[in-house]
Write a protein that holds these residues in place. Structure first.
Motif, short mmCIF file in Angstrom:
data_model
loop_
_atom_site.label_atom_id
_atom_site.label_comp_id
_atom_site.label_asym_id
_atom_site.label_seq_id
_atom_site.Cartn_x
_atom_site.Cartn_y
_atom_site.Cartn_z
N GLN A 1 14.52 44.35 64.73
CA GLN A 1 13.56 43.52 64.01
C GLN A 1 14.00 42.06 64.01
OE1 GLN A 1 10.64 44.03 63.53
NE2 GLN A 1 10.12 44.98 61.59
N VAL A 2 13.02 41.18 63.91
CA VAL A 2 13.26 39.75 63.87
C VAL A 2 12.57 39.19 62.64
CG1 VAL A 2 12.89 37.55 65.03
CG2 VAL A 2 13.47 39.58 66.38
N GLN A 3 13.28 38.35 61.91
CA GLN A 3 12.71 37.70 60.73
C GLN A 3 12.53 36.21 61.03
OE1 GLN A 3 15.76 39.63 60.24
NE2 GLN A 3 14.32 41.34 60.19
N LEU A 4 11.39 35.68 60.65
CA LEU A 4 11.11 34.26 60.77
C LEU A 4 10.92 33.70 59.37
CD1 LEU A 4 8.52 34.30 63.72
CD2 LEU A 4 10.99 33.94 63.84
N VAL A 5 11.76 32.76 59.00
CA VAL A 5 11.70 32.17 57.66
C VAL A 5 11.26 30.72 57.78
CG1 VAL A 5 12.98 31.60 55.59
CG2 VAL A 5 13.48 33.72 56.82
N GLU A 6 10.12 30.43 57.18
CA GLU A 6 9.54 29.09 57.24
C GLU A 6 9.83 28.31 55.97
OE1 GLU A 6 5.64 31.02 59.47
OE2 GLU A 6 5.94 30.97 57.31
N SER A 7 9.85 27.00 56.11
CA SER A 7 10.00 26.14 54.95
C SER A 7 9.38 24.78 55.26
CB SER A 7 11.47 25.98 54.57
OG SER A 7 12.20 25.40 55.63
N GLY A 8 9.12 24.01 54.21
CA GLY A 8 8.69 22.64 54.40
C GLY A 8 7.25 22.33 54.08
N GLY A 9 6.47 23.33 53.73
CA GLY A 9 5.09 23.05 53.39
C GLY A 9 4.97 22.38 52.03
N GLY A 10 3.74 21.99 51.68
CA GLY A 10 3.52 21.36 50.38
C GLY A 10 2.27 20.55 50.35
N LEU A 11 2.18 19.73 49.31
CA LEU A 11 1.03 18.85 49.10
C LEU A 11 1.39 17.43 49.50
CD1 LEU A 11 -1.79 18.21 47.88
CD2 LEU A 11 -0.64 17.96 45.67
N VAL A 12 0.54 16.81 50.29
CA VAL A 12 0.80 15.45 50.73
C VAL A 12 -0.51 14.69 50.78
CG1 VAL A 12 0.59 16.04 53.19
CG2 VAL A 12 1.98 14.08 52.51
N GLN A 13 -0.45 13.38 50.58
CA GLN A 13 -1.64 12.56 50.63
C GLN A 13 -2.04 12.29 52.08
OE1 GLN A 13 -0.88 9.03 48.33
NE2 GLN A 13 -1.42 10.06 46.42
N PRO A 14 -3.30 12.00 52.32
CA PRO A 14 -3.71 11.63 53.67
C PRO A 14 -2.88 10.47 54.20
CG PRO A 14 -5.63 12.04 52.32
CD PRO A 14 -4.44 12.09 51.40
N GLY A 15 -2.49 10.58 55.46
CA GLY A 15 -1.63 9.58 56.07
C GLY A 15 -0.15 9.86 55.91
N GLY A 16 0.18 10.84 55.11
CA GLY A 16 1.57 11.18 54.87
C GLY A 16 2.16 12.07 55.94
N SER A 17 3.40 12.48 55.71
CA SER A 17 4.14 13.28 56.68
C SER A 17 4.79 14.49 56.02
CB SER A 17 5.25 12.44 57.35
OG SER A 17 4.71 11.36 58.06
N LEU A 18 4.94 15.54 56.80
CA LEU A 18 5.69 16.72 56.39
C LEU A 18 6.44 17.25 57.61
CD1 LEU A 18 3.22 18.86 54.23
CD2 LEU A 18 5.29 17.73 53.43
N ARG A 19 7.52 17.94 57.36
CA ARG A 19 8.28 18.58 58.43
C ARG A 19 8.45 20.06 58.09
NH1 ARG A 19 14.54 18.42 60.17
NH2 ARG A 19 14.33 18.42 62.45
N LEU A 20 7.95 20.90 58.97
CA LEU A 20 8.10 22.33 58.81
C LEU A 20 9.29 22.82 59.63
CD1 LEU A 20 4.38 23.52 59.16
CD2 LEU A 20 5.59 22.72 57.12
N SER A 21 9.97 23.84 59.11
CA SER A 21 11.07 24.47 59.83
C SER A 21 10.85 25.97 59.86
CB SER A 21 12.40 24.17 59.14
OG SER A 21 12.66 22.81 59.08
N CYS A 22 11.34 26.60 60.91
CA CYS A 22 11.25 28.05 61.03
C CYS A 22 12.50 28.54 61.74
CB CYS A 22 10.01 28.44 61.82
SG CYS A 22 9.92 30.20 62.23
N ALA A 23 13.25 29.40 61.07
CA ALA A 23 14.49 29.94 61.62
C ALA A 23 14.32 31.42 61.91
CB ALA A 23 15.63 29.72 60.65
N ALA A 24 14.72 31.81 63.12
CA ALA A 24 14.65 33.22 63.52
C ALA A 24 16.02 33.87 63.38
CB ALA A 24 14.19 33.33 64.97
N SER A 25 16.00 35.09 62.87
CA SER A 25 17.24 35.86 62.74
C SER A 25 16.91 37.33 62.96
CB SER A 25 17.87 35.66 61.37
OG SER A 25 17.01 36.12 60.35
#
Length: 123
Positions: A1-25
């Motif tokens: 089995q493989v697990q994918l763990v995501e992080s980095g989502g959220g609420l942001v205003q238009p024009g803003g930035s976010l960075r998502l991460s996903c680690a496989a194990s």
């Protein structure tokens, strides 16, 4: 089995930035392609960006020039840098990975999905 763990989502205003991460194990020989998909309410899941283990990338037309996918193969991690975010980018973002696994019958590739992370772009 493989697990994918995501992080980095959220609420942001238009024009803003976010960075998502996903680690496989888990149990695999190598992670081949990794990518990000998204699904907005009432819409089908769509590809946002994808990257091969060799570094080739492709993007949905709607995010070209604003989003950048990158990978750290040593950490089996994929990132999605999202800039100039728009309200229409609001969706649940899912990490996807193709794992190369050894079995008693030989090699196989199998696709895995993360649990999803919410991105909301709103003022």
């Amino acid at each position: 089995q493989v697990q994918l763990v995501e992080s980095g989502g959220g609420l942001v205003q238009p024009g803003g930035s976010l960075r998502l991460s996903c680690a496989a194990s888990g149990s695999f020989f190598r992670i081949n392609a990794m990518g990000w998909y998204r699904q907005a309410p009432g819409k089908q899941r769509e590809l946002v960006a994808a990257s091969t283990s060799g570094g080739s990338t492709n993007y949905a037309d709607s995010v070209k020039g604003r989003f950048t996918i990158s990978r750290d193969n040593a950490k089996n991690t994929v990132y999605l840098q999202m800039n100039s975010l728009k309200p229409e980018d609001t969706a649940v973002y899912y990490c996807n990975a193709e794992a190369l696994q050894g079995t008693a019958l030989g090699w196989r590739t199998r696709e895995y999905w993360g649990q999803g992370t919410q991105v909301t772009v709103s003022s």
